[in-house]
Design an enzyme around this catalytic site. Structure first.
Site, PDB file in Angstrom:
ATOM      1  N   LYS A 132      -5.103  -1.804 -29.361  1.00 40.36           N
ATOM      2  CA  LYS A 132      -5.130  -0.734 -30.360  1.00 40.36           C
ATOM      3  C   LYS A 132      -4.658  -1.291 -31.702  1.00 40.36           C
ATOM      4  O   LYS A 132      -3.479  -1.559 -31.901  1.00 40.36           O
ATOM      5  CB  LYS A 132      -4.230   0.439 -29.972  1.00 40.36           C
ATOM      6  CG  LYS A 132      -4.584   1.652 -30.830  1.00 40.36           C
ATOM      7  CD  LYS A 132      -3.524   2.715 -30.848  1.00 40.36           C
ATOM      8  CE  LYS A 132      -2.473   2.477 -31.898  1.00 40.36           C
ATOM      9  NZ  LYS A 132      -2.964   2.411 -33.300  1.00 40.36           N
ATOM     10  N   GLU A 192       7.957  -7.234 -30.674  1.00 35.57           N
ATOM     11  CA  GLU A 192       8.290  -7.993 -31.891  1.00 35.57           C
ATOM     12  C   GLU A 192       8.490  -6.944 -32.978  1.00 35.57           C
ATOM     13  O   GLU A 192       7.539  -6.266 -33.364  1.00 35.57           O
ATOM     14  CB  GLU A 192       7.164  -8.973 -32.234  1.00 35.57           C
ATOM     15  CG  GLU A 192       7.612 -10.064 -33.184  1.00 35.57           C
ATOM     16  CD  GLU A 192       7.410  -9.698 -34.632  1.00 35.57           C
ATOM     17  OE1 GLU A 192       8.400  -9.236 -35.252  1.00 35.57           O
ATOM     18  OE2 GLU A 192       6.299  -9.875 -35.134  1.00 35.57           O
ATOM     19  N   CYS A 251       7.932  -8.560 -41.475  1.00 39.40           N
ATOM     20  CA  CYS A 251       9.122  -8.296 -40.667  1.00 39.40           C
ATOM     21  C   CYS A 251      10.217  -9.322 -40.933  1.00 39.40           C
ATOM     22  O   CYS A 251      11.383  -9.071 -40.662  1.00 39.40           O
ATOM     23  CB  CYS A 251       8.751  -8.237 -39.191  1.00 39.40           C
ATOM     24  SG  CYS A 251       7.731  -9.602 -38.682  1.00 39.40           S
ATOM     25  N   GLU A 279      15.553  -1.510 -43.041  1.00 41.24           N
ATOM     26  CA  GLU A 279      14.349  -2.274 -43.370  1.00 41.24           C
ATOM     27  C   GLU A 279      13.503  -1.421 -44.321  1.00 41.24           C
ATOM     28  O   GLU A 279      13.033  -0.344 -43.955  1.00 41.24           O
ATOM     29  CB  GLU A 279      13.568  -2.580 -42.090  1.00 41.24           C
ATOM     30  CG  GLU A 279      12.391  -3.485 -42.344  1.00 41.24           C
ATOM     31  CD  GLU A 279      11.618  -3.808 -41.082  1.00 41.24           C
ATOM     32  OE1 GLU A 279      11.389  -2.900 -40.266  1.00 41.24           O
ATOM     33  OE2 GLU A 279      11.233  -4.978 -40.923  1.00 41.24           O
TER      34      GLU A 279
HETATM   35  P1  ADP Z   1       4.866   1.037 -38.913  1.00 44.32           P
HETATM   36  O1  ADP Z   1       6.033   1.878 -39.262  1.00 44.32           O
HETATM   37  O2  ADP Z   1       4.936  -0.343 -39.403  1.00 44.32           O
HETATM   38  O3  ADP Z   1       3.535   1.689 -39.150  1.00 44.32           O
HETATM   39  P2  ADP Z   1       4.660   1.644 -36.133  1.00 44.32           P
HETATM   40  O4  ADP Z   1       5.581   1.179 -35.078  1.00 44.32           O
HETATM   41  O5  ADP Z   1       4.609   3.095 -36.444  1.00 44.32           O
HETATM   42  O6  ADP Z   1       5.017   0.769 -37.380  1.00 44.32           O
HETATM   43  O7  ADP Z   1       3.171   1.190 -35.829  1.00 44.32           O
HETATM   44  C1  ADP Z   1       2.815  -0.023 -35.211  1.00 44.32           C
HETATM   45  C2  ADP Z   1       1.746   0.260 -34.192  1.00 44.32           C
HETATM   46  O8  ADP Z   1       2.293   1.107 -33.191  1.00 44.32           O
HETATM   47  C3  ADP Z   1       0.525   0.994 -34.742  1.00 44.32           C
HETATM   48  O9  ADP Z   1      -0.638   0.510 -34.093  1.00 44.32           O
HETATM   49  C4  ADP Z   1       0.805   2.424 -34.338  1.00 44.32           C
HETATM   50  O10 ADP Z   1      -0.363   3.216 -34.218  1.00 44.32           O
HETATM   51  C5  ADP Z   1       1.455   2.231 -32.982  1.00 44.32           C
HETATM   52  N1  ADP Z   1       2.283   3.359 -32.514  1.00 44.32           N
HETATM   53  C6  ADP Z   1       3.002   4.219 -33.267  1.00 44.32           C
HETATM   54  N2  ADP Z   1       3.613   5.137 -32.480  1.00 44.32           N
HETATM   55  C7  ADP Z   1       3.276   4.853 -31.188  1.00 44.32           C
HETATM   56  C8  ADP Z   1       3.587   5.423 -29.916  1.00 44.32           C
HETATM   57  N3  ADP Z   1       4.372   6.506 -29.806  1.00 44.32           N
HETATM   58  N4  ADP Z   1       3.061   4.851 -28.814  1.00 44.32           N
HETATM   59  C9  ADP Z   1       2.280   3.766 -28.897  1.00 44.32           C
HETATM   60  N5  ADP Z   1       1.943   3.181 -30.074  1.00 44.32           N
HETATM   61  C10 ADP Z   1       2.432   3.707 -31.215  1.00 44.32           C
END
Ligand code: ADP
Length: 490
Positions: free
Chosen positions: A187, A262, A296, A393
């Site tokens: 994804k 990570e 990061c 961050e």
């Molecule tokens: P950022 O704040 O950098 O956008 P996220 O952790 O929200 O970081 O996003 C990183 C990835 O994790 C993206 O692909 C996002 O769609 C996915 N993501 C966000 N929330 C969830 C969740 N609850 N379960 C699985 N994947 C998630």
């Protein structure tokens, strides 16, 4: 060639917006789409298919089938390597198109995107080489037995990646997973799905069999969450925010999936008075402003020895004022937009907090223009350790300068964070450099350099910056299960 590099490239046509399941481009079951934007303008580039739980299930089933029957399961390890080499060649051949698409969707400068594409090629080639070198052991077991270990794929791997290095994060995840014989359901981040789709098309061209690589676009809370809870997914490899990792770890617990994370950082970058000043100023600048601070490992806590601080900060501010922020496709641009309105608002919010708490704003602090998500390179001096701008961050072009006087003091303060991804020290004194490298709690330490990350070197976090390691041989640990076989002799 030199001319292509200095001319502004035309934005490429976007043709791929569907889901990739079993080497077929398919529409989602519920027919939903979401907009993907150009962060330099805020305008929609394309509508992209959004996978719901039924599509996630279909992708996982395809990956399971490819894992357990068919050509991938029985393929010689060397041939898996050859497919990865071929994919690397195809990325190299299409690098300019991919770099332009990356800049369009993610906002990174075309120069940085071109660098990323070289990285993608390097990562695929490095793991292609590993495919037929992943070996078990013979074990000196007690008694009249022969024991040996087999290294086998973990299985169907769900990979969830962020928007800051869309294709590079894909390569970090596909490389070891595929070299070890796993199958993948990926994804991409909802902000930046476009390059992953184009590289998936190249993977089909390279010859990866149906079901080995699947792409499901969509939001984290829905599509990502459906992947995490799916009972037939064996492992989740995640790069993103620490709060998301906590949600994923809890959700993965029900099926006891393997997980690797990570996550973020608030990396200390320590400048001693005995450092080469020209190099340290340039290094500190690169540490925070590379990709607009959307890294990061960004060197966002800049500890400067008090006796050189004033001069150092003035030189840094002078450079920041001259930084060319603008159109990411213009080769002269040094910093593009932040990836989204949300990110820009979050960064501007932190800048306000910094001012309110009395940190000294040396330069920057404002949004640039009213179109797209551009933020000025920003420096706060005289920051206190307990201010939000020194603890959280920010993921933007904002650096907090923290004065220090003594070696022990700065090591203790550098470690006073729940993060532990990267750290750097600038000094000509090898004793200080090695002491810092030993004592600082972080997965990577740079001495007189910054942001050096290679295919060969393990990368990951101490503390809440992650679990497990990517890159180098270390990543293979996390994409294989070790099986012990014991044979009775005589
Ligand atoms: P950022 O704040 O950098 O956008 P996220 O952790 O929200 O970081 O996003 C990183 C990835 O994790 C993206 O692909 C996002 O769609 C996915 N993501 C966000 N929330 C969830 C969740 N609850 N379960 C699985 N994947 C998630």
């Amino acid at each position: 060639m030199a001319q292509t590099m200095t001319k502004k490239p035309a934005p490429p046509a976007v043709k791929l917006t569907k889901l990739l399941i079993n080497n077929q481009w398919v529409d989602p079951a519920q027919g939903k789409t979401f907009d993907t934007l150009n962060p330099a303008t805020g305008q929609t580039i394309a509508k992209v298919a959004e996978a719901g739980p039924a599509d996630v299930d279909k992708a996982v089933k395809a990956a399971r089938k490819a894992l357990e029957s068919g050509p991938w399961k029985n393929m010689d390890a060397a041939d898996r390597g050859r497919l990865l080499f071929k994919l690397a060649d195809l990325v190299e051949k299409n690098a300019e198109e991919l770099a332009t698409l990356e800049s369009l969707n993610c906002g990174k400068t075309i120069t940085d995107s071109r660098g990323d594409m070289q990285g993608v090629v390097n990562w695929f080639r490095y793991y292609a080489g590993w495919a037929d070198k992943i070996e078990g052991k013979t074990v000196p077991v007690r008694g009249s037995f022969l024991s040996y270990t087999l290294r086998q794929p973990v299985g169907v791997v769900g990979q969830i990646i962020p928007w800051n290095f869309p294709l590079l994060m894909l390569a970090w995840k596909w490389g070891p997973a595929l070299a070890c014989g796993n199958t993948v359901v990926m994804k991409p981040a909802e902000q930046t799905p476009l390059t992953a789709l184009r590289v998936a098309e190249l993977a089909i061209e390279a010859g990866f069999p149906p079901g080995v690589i699947n792409i499901i676009n969509g939001y984290g809370e829905t599509t990502g969450a459906a992947l995490v809870v799916h009972p037939d997914v064996d492992k989740i490899a995640f790069t993103g925010h620490v709060d998301t990792a906590k949600i994923i770890q809890k959700a993965a617990a029900d099926t006891l999936k393997r997980t690797t994370f990570e996550l973020g950082g608030k990396s200390p970058n320590v400048i001693f008075a005995d450092a080469d000043m020209d190099q340290a100023v340039a290094g500190a600048f690169h540490a925070i402003y590379f990709h607009g601070g959307q890294c990061c490992t960004a060197g966002s806590r800049l500890f400067v020895e008090d006796k050189i601080r004033q001069d150092f900060v003035e030189r840094l501010a002078e450079k920041a004022k001259q930084r060319k922020v603008g159109d990411p496709l213009d080769p002269k641009t040094e910093q593009g937009p932040q990836v989204s309105q949300d990110q820009m608002d979050k960064i501007l919010g932190y800048i306000q907090l910094g001012e309110k708490r009395g940190a000294r704003l040396m330069t920057g602090g404002q949004r640039i223009g009213d179109k797209g998500y551009f933020v000025e390179p920003t420096i706060f001096d005289n920051v206190k350790d307990d201010m939000a701008i020194a603890k959280d961050e920010i993921f933007g072009p904002v650096v907090s300068v923290l004065p220090f006087k003594k070696v022990d003091e700065v090591i203790q303060r550098a470690n006073n964070t729940y993060y532990g991804l990267a750290a750097a020290v600038w000094t000509k004194d090898i004793d200080k450099a090695h002491l810092f490298a030993k004592e600082v709690k972080s997965g990577t330490v740079w001495v007189n350099c910054y942001h050096i990350v290679d295919t060969t070197t393990p990368f990951g976090g101490f503390k809440m910056s992650g679990q497990g390691r990517e890159n180098g041989e270390a990543a293979l640990e996390h994409y294989t299960e070790t099986k012990t076989v014991t044979v009775k002799l005589g």
